[in-house]
Design an enzyme around this catalytic site. Structure first.
Site, short mmCIF file in Angstrom:
data_model
loop_
_atom_site.label_atom_id
_atom_site.label_comp_id
_atom_site.label_asym_id
_atom_site.label_seq_id
_atom_site.Cartn_x
_atom_site.Cartn_y
_atom_site.Cartn_z
N LEU A 1 5.17 -12.27 2.53
CA LEU A 1 3.55 -11.31 2.64
C LEU A 1 2.45 -11.81 1.56
O LEU A 1 2.82 -11.62 0.48
CB LEU A 1 4.35 -10.47 2.73
CG LEU A 1 5.18 -10.47 4.46
CD1 LEU A 1 5.39 -8.21 4.42
CD2 LEU A 1 5.33 -10.97 5.11
N ALA B 1 -0.83 -11.48 2.10
CA ALA B 1 -2.23 -11.19 2.92
C ALA B 1 -3.55 -10.23 1.96
O ALA B 1 -4.35 -10.29 2.59
CB ALA B 1 -2.19 -11.27 4.71
N ARG C 1 -6.56 -2.43 -5.55
CA ARG C 1 -6.81 -2.20 -6.80
C ARG C 1 -7.00 -3.08 -8.30
O ARG C 1 -6.94 -2.85 -9.34
CB ARG C 1 -5.32 -1.06 -7.04
CG ARG C 1 -6.30 0.52 -5.96
CD ARG C 1 -4.57 0.19 -6.75
NE ARG C 1 -3.23 0.57 -5.36
CZ ARG C 1 -1.61 0.93 -4.79
NH1 ARG C 1 -0.96 1.62 -6.31
NH2 ARG C 1 -1.01 -0.14 -3.74
N ASN D 1 13.07 1.19 -0.82
CA ASN D 1 12.44 0.28 -0.22
C ASN D 1 11.74 -0.61 -0.89
O ASN D 1 10.59 -0.63 -1.01
CB ASN D 1 12.14 0.09 1.36
CG ASN D 1 12.08 -1.27 1.69
OD1 ASN D 1 12.43 -2.00 1.83
ND2 ASN D 1 10.19 -1.28 2.58
C1 UD1 Z 1 5.99 -1.45 1.75
C2 UD1 Z 1 7.00 -1.67 2.51
C3 UD1 Z 1 7.45 -0.24 1.65
C4 UD1 Z 1 8.17 -0.42 0.27
C5 UD1 Z 1 6.72 -1.13 -0.41
C6 UD1 Z 1 7.63 -2.17 -1.67
C7 UD1 Z 1 5.62 -1.70 5.23
C8 UD1 Z 1 5.33 -0.73 5.62
N1 UD1 Z 1 6.72 -0.52 4.03
O1 UD1 Z 1 5.20 -0.74 1.23
O2 UD1 Z 1 8.20 0.24 2.76
O3 UD1 Z 1 8.75 1.02 -0.31
O4 UD1 Z 1 6.60 -1.88 0.79
O5 UD1 Z 1 6.56 -1.90 -1.91
O6 UD1 Z 1 6.17 -2.87 5.40
N2 UD1 Z 1 1.35 -7.60 3.60
C9 UD1 Z 1 0.56 -8.73 4.62
N3 UD1 Z 1 -0.36 -8.20 5.75
C10 UD1 Z 1 -0.37 -6.99 5.99
C11 UD1 Z 1 0.07 -6.12 5.38
C12 UD1 Z 1 1.15 -5.98 4.22
O7 UD1 Z 1 0.29 -9.76 4.14
O8 UD1 Z 1 -0.94 -6.94 6.84
C13 UD1 Z 1 1.03 -7.75 2.46
C14 UD1 Z 1 1.04 -7.83 1.41
O9 UD1 Z 1 0.08 -8.44 1.03
C15 UD1 Z 1 2.00 -7.22 0.41
C16 UD1 Z 1 3.09 -6.87 1.35
O10 UD1 Z 1 2.63 -7.53 2.39
O11 UD1 Z 1 2.26 -8.84 -0.47
C17 UD1 Z 1 3.53 -5.26 1.10
O12 UD1 Z 1 2.53 -5.05 2.18
P1 UD1 Z 1 1.79 -3.38 1.15
O13 UD1 Z 1 0.90 -2.54 1.81
O14 UD1 Z 1 2.24 -3.44 -0.42
O15 UD1 Z 1 2.89 -2.60 1.58
P2 UD1 Z 1 3.31 -0.80 1.06
O16 UD1 Z 1 2.24 0.52 0.88
O17 UD1 Z 1 3.32 -1.13 -0.80
#
Ligand code: UD1
Ligand code: CA
Length: 495
Positions: free
Chosen positions: A18, A20, A25, A186
């Site tokens: 993932l 995207a 920040r 997680n």
């Molecule tokens: C997520 C987890 C959380 C975990 C944490 C660990 C979910 C809902 N929550 O939270 O339980 O403790 O990671 O770091 O999954 N991304 C996409 N597309 C999107 C949203 C996110 O590609 O629509 C990617 C982001 O670029 C990132 C990763 O997914 O690389 C995680 O997304 P992020 O928004 O950072 O999740 P957290 O809120 O940190």
């Protein structure tokens, strides 16, 4: 409640990364996952860890800065496929798009789907392998990576049942007081069985604080279907550090530096100050190399046994021979021969080749030039587009005048030549083997082997000039005192 749909194997897994998210920040014009530590992008580190399980397919979800990210992936990992998530509607939505793209490509089978995040550069291949084998051993619908954190704030919490299986994950912002008290978080990295993941992804909703499709909600849905979900705790929570801002970027870089340095020290490299020694992932060092403080070895740099590098040295894509010494130097795409001495304060630009036992001294800049074995450029010189033979000495402050304002030209200096101090070698020009040039010469014509070339105006001395033109000065008084001791030679004797 183990058991269920079909035997789980570790063969030919599929990996989804993932990447995207915007990484707001970071406050950067560069997409977050393209920021670099130890000479590799954040997503590049994650792909390296993923390689440990030999994925049959690798799908990266791109969104923000997708052209830049895709171009980067094309360059560093051309075997990776990308799928675009135009709007970031959550981790569940991102995985759903990736799974659809994989299905369309015919890349889905019964093999596990491993989901990683593009911003966790410290994740190791061992941990990814362990996650997969644990997933297979538990015959689980999903296995997630978790960590025990002193400060779990912000992360999703792992809620376990009485038997130790995972019951659900609750995002921090959706969690009540009691759930927030859980320290097991997680990490956002998972192994899934396709037969369990696909239906669960289809049932995700956006009924949460952020109005996003949470990947974490598939866990609860799998449990509702009576399927087991396991969690593997990483012993070292540094591994799951996600980079969200520049502070975490620096933390990750320091942890990576420590990890790399530790490995080299155990392999026989001495470091006087590991905290100020930065070594990129593609560097290769032999045993008995010594690295002094404030040294950076970047790109595909290699250093042979017995060489001493630093202090205060940066080598980028350089090759250093055995027993060479390189002090206070900046060098890029340069080759330094065995036993050569470089620095202090040398600047070697691309295409510099220093022979075995050769010397490049203080305040010398070299570019696209070769210096033969045992040859020396000891002081204050610029050497550009030159070929210098073995055993030759280039006098202090010699300049290779390679640029006529429009074009660059080459200079060839033969073997065992003696170039006098402060010579200008105006290219294109050739100095033959064993030739000499007089100090201060401007050499514009070729010098044949064994010749002495003098290219300067003869000296003219005007006795008594100071007394006449600078009368009543400190200089005039000093001169008068000296002349009283021993009168100047006559014009006749001077000739
Ligand atoms: C997520 C987890 C959380 C975990 C944490 C660990 C979910 C809902 N929550 O939270 O339980 O403790 O990671 O770091 O999954 N991304 C996409 N597309 C999107 C949203 C996110 O590609 O629509 C990617 C982001 O670029 C990132 C990763 O997914 O690389 C995680 O997304 P992020 O928004 O950072 O999740 P957290 O809120 O940190
Ligand atoms: Ca995150």
């Amino acid at each position: 409640p183990p058991g269920g749909a079909g035997a789980v194997t570790a063969a030919a897994p599929v990996v989804i990364v993932l990447a995207a998210g915007e990484g707001k920040r970071m406050r950067s014009a560069t997409p977050k996952v393209l920021h670099r530590i130890a000479g590799r992008s954040l997503v590049g580190h994650v792909l390296e860890a993923a390689a440990a399980i030999e994925p049959a397919h690798l799908m990266v979800v791109v969104g923000h800065g997708r052209d830049e990210v895709a171009a980067h992936l094309d360059e560093v990992a051309p075997w990776v496929d990308t799928v675009v998530q135009a709007d970031q509607r959550g981790t569940g939505h991102a995985v759903r798009l990736a799974v659809e793209a994989l299905a369309t490509a015919g890349a889905l089978s019964d093999s596990p789907i491993v989901v990683l995040s593009g911003d966790t550069p410290l994740l190791t291949g061992e941990t990814v392998s362990e996650l997969l084998s644990r997933h297979v051993a538990d015959d689980a619908a999903a296995t997630l990576l978790s960590a025990e954190l002193d400060d779990p704030g912000g992360y999703g919490r792992v809620v376990r049942d009485g038997d130790g299986w995972v019951d659900r994950i609750v995002e921090h912002r959706d969690a009540d007081e009691a759930t927030r008290a859980i320290h097991e978080i997680n990490a956002g990295m998972y192994a899934f069985q396709p037969a369990d993941l696909l239906p669960a992804l289809g049932r995700l909703t956006t009924a949460n604080d952020q109005g996003e499709e949470y990947l974490t909600d598939v866990i609860g849905l799998m449990r509702e279907s009576g399927r087991p979900v396991a969690a593997l705790r990483v012993p070292d929570s540094d591994e799951i550090l996600g980079v969200n801002d520049r502070v975490q970027l620096a933390e990750a870089a320091a942890l990576m530096r420590n990890r790399i340095n530790r490995r080299w020290m155990l392999d026989g490299v001495s470091m006087l100050e590991p905290a100020s020694t930065w070594i990129d992932v593609d560097v290769d060092l032999a045993a008995d190399v010594t690295l002094l403080p404030q040294t950076s070895l970047l790109g595909p740099t290699s250093v042979a046994s017995g060489a001493r590098i630093g202090p205060g040295t940066t080598l980028s894509a350089c090759e250093v021979g055995a027993e060479a010494e390189v002090r206070h130097t900046w060098a890029e795409l340069a080759v330094i021969g065995a036993g050569a001495a470089v620095g202090p304060y040398s600047y070697l630009r691309p295409g510099t080749r220093i022979g075995d036992g050769a010397k490049v001294g203080a305040y010398v800049e070299m570019k696209n030039s070769s210096l033969g074995d045992g040859a020396k450029v000891p002081h204050l010189s610029y050497v550009g587009d030159a070929e210098i033979g073995e055993g030759t000495n280039i006098g202090a402050a010699t300049i290779f005048v390679n640029y006529d304002g429009v074009e660059k030209h080459a200079t060839v200096v033969g073997r065992y030549v003696r170039i006098g101090s402060d010579t200008m070698l105006v290219a294109p020009v050739t100095v033959g083997d064993g030739a000499y040039t007089a100090a201060g010469s401007v050499i514009t014509d070729d010098v044949p082997p064994g010749a002495m070339a003098v290219g300067r105006a003869p000296q003219r001395t005007n006795p008594g000039w100071v007394a006449r033109r600078r009368a009543d000065s400190d200089s005039a008084r000093a001169a008068a005192e000296a002349l009283a001791q021993s009168p100047a030679p006559s014009e006749e004797e001077n000739r």
